[in-house]
Scaffold this active site. Sequence first.
Site, PDB file in Angstrom:
ATOM      1  N   ASN A   7       0.882  -1.162   0.000  1.00 55.33           N
ATOM      2  CA  ASN A   7       0.000   0.000   0.000  1.00 55.33           C
ATOM      3  C   ASN A   7       0.923   1.217   0.000  1.00 55.33           C
ATOM      4  O   ASN A   7       1.568   1.498   1.010  1.00 55.33           O
ATOM      5  CB  ASN A   7      -0.903   0.005   1.230  1.00 55.33           C
ATOM      6  CG  ASN A   7      -1.800   1.223   1.281  1.00 55.33           C
ATOM      7  OD1 ASN A   7      -1.642   2.175   0.520  1.00 55.33           O
ATOM      8  ND2 ASN A   7      -2.756   1.199   2.199  1.00 55.33           N
ATOM      9  N   ALA A   9       0.431   4.210   0.363  1.00 57.17           N
ATOM     10  CA  ALA A   9       0.081   5.241   1.339  1.00 57.17           C
ATOM     11  C   ALA A   9       0.573   4.891   2.751  1.00 57.17           C
ATOM     12  O   ALA A   9       0.461   5.700   3.660  1.00 57.17           O
ATOM     13  CB  ALA A   9      -1.433   5.446   1.360  1.00 57.17           C
ATOM     14  N   CYS A  10       1.133   3.713   2.928  1.00 60.15           N
ATOM     15  CA  CYS A  10       1.550   3.222   4.246  1.00 60.15           C
ATOM     16  C   CYS A  10       3.063   3.325   4.395  1.00 60.15           C
ATOM     17  O   CYS A  10       3.805   2.742   3.600  1.00 60.15           O
ATOM     18  CB  CYS A  10       1.102   1.771   4.396  1.00 60.15           C
ATOM     19  SG  CYS A  10       1.740   0.938   5.870  1.00 60.15           S
ATOM     20  N   GLY A  11       3.516   4.038   5.423  1.00 60.43           N
ATOM     21  CA  GLY A  11       4.953   4.197   5.659  1.00 60.43           C
ATOM     22  C   GLY A  11       5.656   2.874   5.911  1.00 60.43           C
ATOM     23  O   GLY A  11       6.768   2.658   5.420  1.00 60.43           O
ATOM     24  N   ARG A  14       6.082   1.250   2.584  1.00 56.87           N
ATOM     25  CA  ARG A  14       7.123   1.928   1.790  1.00 56.87           C
ATOM     26  C   ARG A  14       8.521   1.585   2.298  1.00 56.87           C
ATOM     27  O   ARG A  14       9.441   1.326   1.514  1.00 56.87           O
ATOM     28  CB  ARG A  14       6.919   3.445   1.803  1.00 56.87           C
ATOM     29  CG  ARG A  14       5.712   3.909   1.012  1.00 56.87           C
ATOM     30  CD  ARG A  14       5.687   5.423   0.844  1.00 56.87           C
ATOM     31  NE  ARG A  14       5.770   6.170   2.085  1.00 56.87           N
ATOM     32  CZ  ARG A  14       4.727   6.563   2.818  1.00 56.87           C
ATOM     33  NH1 ARG A  14       3.487   6.258   2.417  1.00 56.87           N
ATOM     34  NH2 ARG A  14       4.895   7.253   3.922  1.00 56.87           N
TER      35      ARG A  14
END
Length: 142
Positions: A7, A9-11, A14
């Site tokens: 995802n 949008a997820c740190g 990432r």
Amino acid sequence: MTTIYHNPACGTSRNTLAMIRNSGEEPVVIEYLQHPPSRETLVKLIQDAGLAVREAIRQKGTPYAELGLDNPALTDEQLLDAMLAHPILINRPFVVTSKGTRLCRPSEAVLEILAHPQKGTFIKEDGELVINAEGQRVASGK
């Protein structure tokens, strides 16, 4: 071959992806919110990671509470139905390599299953040093 259910949008997701790439590998990236896994694949990911279905559900930032998923009477099948209907409920990131499957929370859990060592320094988005310049894991200060 390494696969990450990602995802962007997820740190945590990432950071996990960046650590995979820091090992010199370019994984297959599946953005599971756009391309959710099949029921069979989801069950296999959860089982291979050694988790209970309930452990693979994300509560924060999801419709977990509104759907009443905290009800202990719900079966695994009912929980899987909810995860497939609302992929945001699938915790992330799941990573699959030749060495195993992990739900990489924290992101450093990916280091246990990567086929290749880290190639150099890795600093998480929050500034935490994880891998030093020699490619060695640094003890967490947290």
